[in-house]
Scaffold this motif. Structure first.
Motif, short mmCIF file in Angstrom:
data_model
loop_
_atom_site.label_atom_id
_atom_site.label_comp_id
_atom_site.label_asym_id
_atom_site.label_seq_id
_atom_site.Cartn_x
_atom_site.Cartn_y
_atom_site.Cartn_z
N LYS A 1 1.12 -1.04 0.06
CA LYS A 1 0.03 -0.39 -0.16
C LYS A 1 0.81 2.01 0.31
CE LYS A 1 -4.32 2.09 2.20
NZ LYS A 1 -5.29 1.48 3.27
N GLU A 2 1.99 1.43 0.45
CA GLU A 2 2.88 2.34 0.69
C GLU A 2 3.36 2.61 -0.62
OE1 GLU A 2 6.99 0.40 2.25
OE2 GLU A 2 5.35 1.13 4.15
N ASP A 3 3.65 2.01 -2.15
CA ASP A 3 3.92 1.95 -2.81
C ASP A 3 3.46 2.62 -4.15
OD1 ASP A 3 7.58 1.41 -2.04
OD2 ASP A 3 6.64 -0.88 -2.08
N ILE A 4 1.99 2.64 -3.87
CA ILE A 4 1.06 3.65 -5.06
C ILE A 4 0.88 4.21 -4.36
CG2 ILE A 4 -0.23 0.95 -4.41
CD1 ILE A 4 -1.07 0.81 -7.19
N HIS A 5 -0.27 5.25 -5.16
CA HIS A 5 -0.66 5.99 -4.80
C HIS A 5 -1.86 6.34 -6.08
CE1 HIS A 5 -1.66 10.13 -3.61
NE2 HIS A 5 -1.80 10.44 -4.72
N PHE A 6 -3.28 6.34 -5.66
CA PHE A 6 -4.19 6.34 -6.59
C PHE A 6 -4.85 7.93 -6.40
CE2 PHE A 6 -3.81 2.11 -4.36
CZ PHE A 6 -4.23 1.29 -6.19
N GLN A 7 -5.07 8.24 -7.88
CA GLN A 7 -6.09 8.84 -8.10
C GLN A 7 -7.49 8.31 -8.92
OE1 GLN A 7 -2.88 12.08 -10.38
NE2 GLN A 7 -2.65 12.38 -8.77
N GLY A 8 -8.26 9.75 -8.56
CA GLY A 8 -10.25 9.06 -8.94
C GLY A 8 -10.34 8.66 -8.46
N GLU A 9 -12.06 8.49 -8.17
CA GLU A 9 -12.83 8.20 -8.11
C GLU A 9 -12.99 6.88 -7.66
OE1 GLU A 9 -17.79 8.44 -7.39
OE2 GLU A 9 -16.90 9.85 -8.83
N MET A 10 -13.87 6.06 -7.04
CA MET A 10 -13.39 4.49 -7.21
C MET A 10 -14.70 3.49 -7.02
SD MET A 10 -9.65 2.67 -6.97
CE MET A 10 -9.08 3.67 -5.88
N LYS A 11 -15.35 3.12 -7.11
CA LYS A 11 -16.47 1.95 -6.63
C LYS A 11 -15.98 0.78 -5.87
CE LYS A 11 -20.31 0.27 -7.98
NZ LYS A 11 -21.58 0.13 -9.61
N HIS A 12 -16.96 0.67 -4.94
CA HIS A 12 -16.73 -0.80 -3.98
C HIS A 12 -17.55 -1.94 -4.35
CE1 HIS A 12 -17.02 -3.00 -1.53
NE2 HIS A 12 -15.80 -3.52 -0.66
N TRP A 13 -16.89 -2.60 -4.56
CA TRP A 13 -17.81 -4.60 -5.62
C TRP A 13 -17.07 -5.78 -4.68
CZ3 TRP A 13 -16.39 -8.56 -7.64
CH2 TRP A 13 -16.96 -9.65 -8.55
N SER A 14 -18.32 -6.20 -3.84
CA SER A 14 -17.36 -7.55 -3.61
C SER A 14 -18.37 -8.86 -3.87
CB SER A 14 -17.84 -7.05 -1.88
OG SER A 14 -18.78 -7.46 -1.42
N ARG A 15 -17.56 -9.57 -3.47
CA ARG A 15 -17.73 -11.11 -3.74
C ARG A 15 -17.62 -12.67 -2.88
NH1 ARG A 15 -15.89 -15.18 -5.87
NH2 ARG A 15 -13.27 -14.68 -7.67
N LEU A 16 -18.37 -12.77 -3.01
CA LEU A 16 -18.23 -14.52 -2.27
C LEU A 16 -17.12 -15.83 -2.38
CD1 LEU A 16 -18.85 -15.43 1.16
CD2 LEU A 16 -20.22 -16.54 0.45
N ALA A 17 -15.79 -15.56 -2.02
CA ALA A 17 -14.48 -16.60 -2.78
C ALA A 17 -15.04 -17.77 -2.40
CB ALA A 17 -13.42 -15.70 -2.31
N GLU A 18 -14.75 -18.74 -3.14
CA GLU A 18 -15.03 -20.72 -3.00
C GLU A 18 -14.56 -20.26 -1.98
OE1 GLU A 18 -12.80 -24.14 -4.50
OE2 GLU A 18 -13.82 -23.46 -5.61
N SER A 19 -13.48 -20.04 -1.36
CA SER A 19 -13.22 -20.11 0.49
C SER A 19 -14.04 -19.51 0.88
CB SER A 19 -11.65 -19.64 0.23
OG SER A 19 -11.38 -17.82 0.26
N GLY A 20 -14.78 -18.40 1.08
CA GLY A 20 -16.20 -18.33 2.31
C GLY A 20 -15.42 -16.76 2.74
N ASN A 21 -14.55 -16.38 2.00
CA ASN A 21 -13.93 -14.80 2.24
C ASN A 21 -14.29 -14.14 1.44
OD1 ASN A 21 -11.50 -16.07 4.08
ND2 ASN A 21 -10.16 -16.36 2.57
N GLN A 22 -14.62 -12.71 1.80
CA GLN A 22 -15.39 -12.12 0.90
C GLN A 22 -13.83 -11.48 0.47
OE1 GLN A 22 -18.39 -9.78 -0.11
NE2 GLN A 22 -18.98 -11.62 1.32
N ASN A 23 -14.12 -11.16 -1.71
CA ASN A 23 -13.15 -10.78 -2.43
C ASN A 23 -13.32 -9.65 -3.06
OD1 ASN A 23 -11.63 -10.33 -4.77
ND2 ASN A 23 -11.71 -12.16 -5.67
N HIS A 24 -12.21 -8.93 -2.00
CA HIS A 24 -12.89 -7.17 -1.96
C HIS A 24 -12.54 -6.18 -3.44
CE1 HIS A 24 -15.05 -7.01 1.74
NE2 HIS A 24 -14.15 -7.42 1.86
N ALA A 25 -13.06 -5.15 -4.56
CA ALA A 25 -12.25 -5.17 -5.52
C ALA A 25 -13.11 -3.51 -5.59
CB ALA A 25 -13.05 -5.91 -6.91
N LYS A 26 -11.65 -2.58 -5.94
CA LYS A 26 -12.34 -1.20 -6.29
C LYS A 26 -12.07 -0.98 -7.77
CE LYS A 26 -12.44 0.36 -2.49
NZ LYS A 26 -13.42 1.67 -1.77
N LEU A 27 -12.87 -0.31 -8.58
CA LEU A 27 -13.49 -0.01 -9.70
C LEU A 27 -13.52 1.49 -10.17
CD1 LEU A 27 -16.33 -1.32 -11.23
CD2 LEU A 27 -15.92 -2.55 -8.80
#
Length: 136
Positions: free
Chosen positions: A49-75
């Motif tokens: 996280k310390e090596d990257i800088h984002f610019q712009g608005e992002m939307k959040h999305w998630s889904r349940l992975a096969e492992s049972g964990n939530q897979n979180h994404a920004k788009l």
């Protein structure tokens, strides 16, 4: 490749600057990544996280992975390009989905490992000498 490098979504509304080369790069052949990339696999570059800088608005999305964990994404909310994934349990790691400008031939973004190779198309051959795992 010289750092820092930049990348942007298809419409350019979201961009990032990456200060260092990725910790690792993997190709995922799971069916969800095939849907995401419209190809046999999706490339993910893991960075801190310390090596990257984002610019712009992002939307959040998630889904349940096969492992049972939530897979979180920004788009990008405008063009829909997936920017990165993250695991709330590992907040210091970012899993980039965008290809930086000029990285198509650069070794810094070549997959070091292929995961979910059990779901890859039969016609795709993983390169010799690259590690492959049947699942994650």
């Amino acid at each position: 490749m010289k750092y820092p490098i930049t990348a942007a979504c298809q419409c350019g509304q979201v961009s990032y600057t990456l200060a260092k080369k990725p910790i690792k790069v993997l190709a995922c052949h799971c069916q969800e990544c095939q849907k995401l990339s419209s190809s046999p696999f999706s490339i993910t570059a893991v960075v801190t996280k310390e090596d990257i800088h984002f610019q712009g608005e992002m939307k959040h999305w998630s889904r349940l992975a096969e492992s049972g964990n939530q897979n979180h994404a920004k788009l990008c909310p405008t063009c829909g390009t997936r920017i990165y994934h993250y695991n709330p349990e590992q907040p210091d790691l970012i899993k980039l989905k965008l290809k930086p400008v000029g990285a198509s031939v650069d070794k810094d973004f070549a997959p070091m490992i292929h995961v979910w190779s059990s779901e890859k198309p039969a016609w795709y051959q993983i390169p010799t000498g690259v590690e492959a795992l049947a699942k994650q």
